[in-house]
Scaffold this active site. Sequence first.
Site, PDB file in Angstrom:
ATOM      1  N   HIS A   1       1.281  -1.105   0.156  1.00  8.90           N
ATOM      2  CA  HIS A   1       0.450  -0.024   0.228  1.00  8.90           C
ATOM      3  C   HIS A   1       0.860   1.189   0.004  1.00  8.90           C
ATOM      4  CE1 HIS A   1      -4.039  -1.699   0.801  1.00  8.90           C
ATOM      5  NE2 HIS A   1      -3.428  -2.137   0.567  1.00  8.90           N
TER       6      HIS A   1
ATOM      7  N   HIS B   1      -1.841 -12.273  -2.476  1.00  7.85           N
ATOM      8  CA  HIS B   1      -3.162 -13.041  -2.391  1.00  7.85           C
ATOM      9  C   HIS B   1      -2.848 -14.686  -1.676  1.00  7.85           C
ATOM     10  CE1 HIS B   1      -6.308 -10.198  -2.888  1.00  7.85           C
ATOM     11  NE2 HIS B   1      -5.024  -9.510  -2.354  1.00  7.85           N
TER      12      HIS B   1
END
Length: 726
Positions: free
Chosen positions: A100, A268
């Site tokens: 992020h 993920h």
Amino acid sequence: MDGNPTNHKTGGCPVMHGGNTGMDNSVTKWWPDALNLDILAQHDTRTNPMDADYNHRDAVKGLDFAAVRADVEKVLTESKDWWPADWGHYGGLMVRLAWHSAGSYRLGDGRGGGGKGNIRFAPLNSWPDNASLDKARRLLWPVKKKYGNALSWADLILLSGTMAYESMGLKTFGFGFGREDIWGPEKDVYWGSESQWLAPSENRYGDLETPETLENPLGAVHMGLIYVNPEGVNGNPDPAKTALHIRETFGRMAMNDEETAALTCGGHTVGKAHGAMAGDNIGAEPEGCPVTGQGLGWSNPDQHGKATNAFTSGIEGAWTKEPLKWDMGYFDYLFGYEWELGKSPAGAHQWQPIDMPEDEKPVDPTDPSVRRMPVMTDADMAMKVDPIYNEICQKFIADPDYFADTFARAWFKLTHRDMGPRANYYGPDVPAEDLIWQDPIPAGATDYDVDAVKAKIAASGLSAVEMITTAWDSARTFRGSDNRGGANGARIRLAPQKDWAGNEPERLAKVLGVLEPIAAESGASIADVIVLAGNAGLEQSIKAAGFDVEVPFAPGRGDATDEQTDADSFSVLEPLADGFRNWQLKPYAVSPEAMMLDRAQLLGLTASEMTVLVGGLRVLGANHGGSQHGVFTDRVGQLTTDFFVNLTDMDLAWAPADDGTYELKDRASGEVKFTATSADLVFGSNSILRAYAEVYAQDDNAEKFVRDFVAAWDKVMMNDRFDLLA
């Protein structure tokens, strides 16, 4: 006592409110259309706590890189009671922190990204998508504290994510230290016009059904998100639609389909999402929390931060059976089961497998005796539903080593994209391979006779303005936001730059046709000769004005090839306007002076440097296409202060013309003396810029103007000389 007794209330506040301490009494509140110059001073040296002689590059070279890595490894595996690690390992949290931090980068203007440690400041530190990443930074604080100035937050944050992957079994592609922190929010970054977090996507699209209409230069689909909405477009699950938005938003970060699929699937492969409870009782974000929070936001009252009752995204579950292991488990789940739409305990849309055996489910991150249902987001399902992404995933499934290598390279690109050339990388883990997205440039010669080359240029028949404008156009592409562009590499002679309207292709071809043979004969690079020619033209103009000031020059630029140039990614550097040369391609909603301000900020200029360059380029006759707007002199080609003298002359008055430009008329006779654009007149109308203009209009500052122009010019020409700093 005389006077109004209310002036003597004992309960009154002794502090004058306003500015940054209370209600907004700023200039932009009262005059919202005023040109705000703050972005040219946002990283002023006065905001930097480092000593004046501190050199971050030198400090980084002295880091004990192995010791830093060892300490980060300890952080990953030593769970803290105040914010327990999922499965006893902070790997997933640190991956998310690094992702992020880096993922806010967008190709359009090079802004965002993790290269400056900007996630420490608002608004990024308080974005909904960054919930609880403040905890990750606090976990890393002992390492930052120990290594001090030499280890920037920007490096530490991205290193933590890279090492998290290594700790979980991935062979990473490498890591480069060298990022330098900023010391306040980035006021130059436009994150969107919305005043509400996660406002409907329609606010930033021309047509939500056409992802390409996402407002430039934005990359995320909502205010406060990094990429796409994990629940689907506008929170409505539809993997096929989500795939189209994924392709657009990752493309705006310079990722192709294969890199996008690798990052989505690899991202993920580890960790989990948190939505085990509703977010109603979660505390305010860091910027909104009380002083007792000490900047630690999103408090998790009475629930101790454990994953079994945590809330961040609202989606709940792990993507793989072994979330602390780099493996192919993500693909085993996604393609090994059918999935149906459900909801998390927090009420978020998410996908869950149909008929998955209990022993195939991942264990609870806090209680290993309990099995939990895994999860896929709408973005994950897009990898399966979209035919292009599906084909790529099948290739990954067939060759796990290829998947690991593709992800490692994409992760390296994600975390290093805004660092610029490899000359900015430090440490033992810097890959030797040159990657095209690093805009590689071979080393240039330094042993040629500079004076002899300069003499050949002077005798070439090129005019001073032809040489000056070519050098300027070559250098003005530099973006300090991601260290791309600039004169080094001489990419102005390659596609796509040689054909850009802003570069006046016919004039450019003529000048290059003269300079290239000079470079070939002398052994100098074309890049060096272009800049040296600009300097030579400038010195001619200085002498014509009656001064003798030498323009600095440092040889050693190299010439990039077509093979070293990613033409598609360079297309975003094309200038749509250049206030310094008084040009714009077409009318825009944004004013010419605002676009000039943006260009100045990307070039690293201060407001005074912008002022002196504009005034000088005008009198040199350097306007695009030979336009006379702003050329306030009858001595065109001489580096004089005439632009400022005539701009501030009260015997002259300005009035609008019929075509959107302006006329400067003699007050007594009404004779039109000069014409201008708003990018000229702003230097007289804006109070700050007028103050600078008045300095250069003074009778005693003609020589100061020349010296200041030369210094600012040299700064632009040298912006990309990272080879001299390495």
